[in-house]
Design a protein around this motif. Structure first.
Motif, short mmCIF file in Angstrom:
data_model
loop_
_atom_site.label_atom_id
_atom_site.label_comp_id
_atom_site.label_asym_id
_atom_site.label_seq_id
_atom_site.Cartn_x
_atom_site.Cartn_y
_atom_site.Cartn_z
N ALA A 136 9.20 73.16 0.21
CA ALA A 136 9.28 72.22 -1.01
C ALA A 136 8.74 70.82 -1.04
O ALA A 136 8.03 70.67 -2.19
N GLU A 137 8.84 70.16 -0.17
CA GLU A 137 8.19 68.71 0.02
C GLU A 137 6.86 68.87 0.02
O GLU A 137 6.02 68.21 -0.56
N GLY A 138 6.27 69.75 0.88
CA GLY A 138 5.03 69.89 1.31
C GLY A 138 4.01 70.43 0.11
O GLY A 138 3.07 69.71 -0.46
N MET A 139 4.78 71.26 -0.55
CA MET A 139 4.15 71.91 -1.99
C MET A 139 4.05 70.86 -2.72
O MET A 139 3.12 70.79 -3.81
N GLU A 140 5.11 69.86 -2.99
CA GLU A 140 5.05 68.86 -4.06
C GLU A 140 3.83 67.89 -3.85
O GLU A 140 3.00 67.34 -4.71
N ARG A 141 3.78 67.63 -2.50
CA ARG A 141 2.71 66.67 -2.06
C ARG A 141 1.28 67.55 -2.30
O ARG A 141 0.24 66.79 -3.04
#
Lengths: 393, 393
Positions: free
Chosen positions: A379-384
């Motif tokens: 979730a965090e990486g894909m938002e980045r």
């Protein structure tokens, strides 16, 4: 100053591009979707520890001695029995050679089949490790476009007819890098097109156990028993660090393959072959891989949802049914190398698709690995990543 | 009927001659001196079992994951430190690449250096595994006669000058098959002759730890730092079943070697690399190999004494200072193939020397292995062999 006179084939050796990418991807604070690792947290360490202890206790001395080139017979019997049960392929132990992970099959298949200048067929995009291994034998690599319908069958038929490749290398199940699975009709048609031509189908099945729905797909080998070789590996379903894979091949191919294997390294690590067989004898591998595939499936869906929700219009992606990878097609004009560089600055690493396109192309594609990051990191990486791509679009 | 279009190099694939010999040698009631195995009874199974248990307990998950192509850094540091301490070679971890036993060095050295038709130098007789591995790259193998003074230096100098081989492959310590150790003067002269020529010395040191007197010999590599590569293996000193060896090479060679290794199989069995390092950290390897070498030395002397006492006049033999093999020169007119066939009938197996002579010859030589039979079997087997040779002389 010593001058080293290397062989011409080393001019074809892979550039260090990928190594460099992986190094950057490993920097602290970077969430990486660039690699190709299974999740080590899902390895059955306790089960393997029990198997190791039992082997050392009961047959350590034998497991630590030299062995035969073909591989530990009980392990080959296990693999053959599993083919018969899961896929209805009439395999026997004598049809199987053990190797150091399926990567070694790439080297040895190229070694026994390719003269310099011979034609080899591959998917476009195709597996980078195969491009690297084949290239050292100086073939002409010809590619056929791959999409969700499988390889372009018209282009495939034309290549087989006009260029007579020694073999066509493909990954019908959850392909690396695209995540695409060939439909069944495409498998049958490929077998029909190759039958009797002298072009083998080299079927790499590293991911066939990792379908999210747990349903096996029929290999091309089933429709083309004498005209296909099928390679497999325990790396994605038990443990990569053991480096144990295999090839199932017709007898004339297996004899040459065995001679090449003997010259290459005598035999694969015998200790791990014995340990692996002991482990497999006491575990329900099907249940284990169902669990692993289920978790990978959830991660894949999370990643796909975020792509659909947050990446800018003009982005497209594949829809994996299994495996560890998916491919993103960036909006026109967005360069994957820019996404890579800016991504690392913003704490997310992806793999540009370019090296998977033998002969060029793929500048607007990236490969994402979803097996080796948990839901929170995804979730965090894909938002980045979404921020990065929106910034460049 | 499927037609398989193999590469031209497979025409050079080894015949199955040796496999057949080994099969026959393994028949019940046959005492075999034909093989090349260390004695499994001397493997420190308990020590390795402790190391395996500790690795699984403390770092199993990491040891079972993928790793880097170069190999486990602490293991490479151990190997480098041992070179510095034992042989005074200024090696560092970064000068070393881990491989699947030293056999894989043969394949990868040939791969990075040999174009078809290139010249490779070897000893005559020379190591069969090297002949097999090199042959698949279609070189011209040129040989230099080997006797107790080392390679014929005049022939060596002429070959280097006139044929400019890419490399000369040799085993200066307890050579396979002859058991010969190069005198120190020969090592210095070889280094002097090669310096600045562009012909590398490829020094295979599988047996350097197994000198009966426990004294290390200086490698050619020491006199030719940039013009030699040195390969080693844990197979004869710890356990062959792990298939862990290494190469120490100048940086430009190591970079190409690493690229070829990556294409060949990504990396060597990581689990066993970690286990091996753990084992070595907690054991006195020097003491272990001194004990093993001492036992092999006794077996060698027993074998030599019986040859001198019981074989007919006209028989000669080498006098090993270490290793696992010696070579017998049969009386003129006695064929080693006849000795092999009649030997198996009378319950003793030997290895005819012919396959060790690239380019022909050696019909009256046999290789005897003394590491893998106890004193009683050696006495009984050698008496049978003496009867066979006397019957044929």
């Amino acid at each position: 100053m010593t001058h080293y006179r290397f062989a011409d084939r080393m001019i074809h050796a892979p550039a260090s591009f990928i190594d460099e990418l992986f190094r950057v991807s490993g920097e602290p604070g970077v969430i990486s979707f660039a690699g190709g690792l299974p999740d080590a947290a899902l390895i059955d360490v306790e089960g393997i520890a029990r198997a190791v202890a039992a082997v050392m206790e009961e047959e350590g001395r034998c497991a630590l001695q030299y062995s035969t080139t073909d591989g530990y017979r009980p392990l080959r019997e296990y693999i053959a029995a599993r083919y018969r049960r899961r896929l209805g392929i009439p395999a026997e132990a004598d049809d199987i050679q053990i190797v150091n992970g399926s990567q070694q099959c790439l080297d040895l298949m190229a070694k026994i089949f390719l003269n310099p200048g011979d034609v080899v067929g591959m998917e476009r995009p195709g597996y980078l490790g195969a491009i690297e291994a084949f290239s050292l034998y100086e073939p002409e690599i010809c590619t056929v476009p791959l999409d969700e319908e499988g390889p372009d069958l018209q282009a495939f038929a034309a290549m087989v007819r006009d260029r007579a490749p020694k073999f066509f290398y493909g990954i019908p199940n959850s392909q690396n890098p695209s995540g695409i699975t060939y439909p069944e009709a495409a498998r049958r048609e490929i077998a029909r097109l190759l039958d009797g031509t002298g072009t083998l189908f080299y079927e790499d099945d590293a991911f066939g156990d990792l379908f999210f729905d747990g349903r096996p797909r029929e290999p091309v080998k089933k429709y083309l028993p004498e005209g296909a070789v099928l390679s497999g590996s325990f790396s994605k379903i038990v443990a990569p660090g053991m480096r144990i894979g295999w090839i199932l091949a017709p007898q004339p191919v297996l004899r040459q393959f065995n001679a090449a294997k003997q010259a290459a390294d005598l035999h694969s690590n015998f200790f791990c072959q014995v340990v692996l067989h002991r482990y497999l004898s006491g575990t329900d591998l099907d249940a284990h891989v169902r669990r692993v595939a289920g978790i990978y499936g959830e991660r894949c869906r999370t990643m796909c949802d975020i792509i659909d929700d947050l990446l800018p219009p003009g982005t497209a992606r594949t829809t994996p049914e299994g495996g560890m990878f998916l491919m993103v097609f960036l909006p026109p004009g967005v360069s994957s190398m820019d996404v890579f560089r800016e991504g690392v600055r913003q704490g997310v690493a992806v793999l540009p698709g370019v090296p998977f396109y033998a002969g060029g192309g793929g500048e607007e594609t990236i490969r994402l690995n979803f097996s080796n990051a948990d839901e929170t990191s995804i979730a965090e990486g894909m938002e980045r990543l979404a921020r990065v791509v929106r910034g460049l679009a």
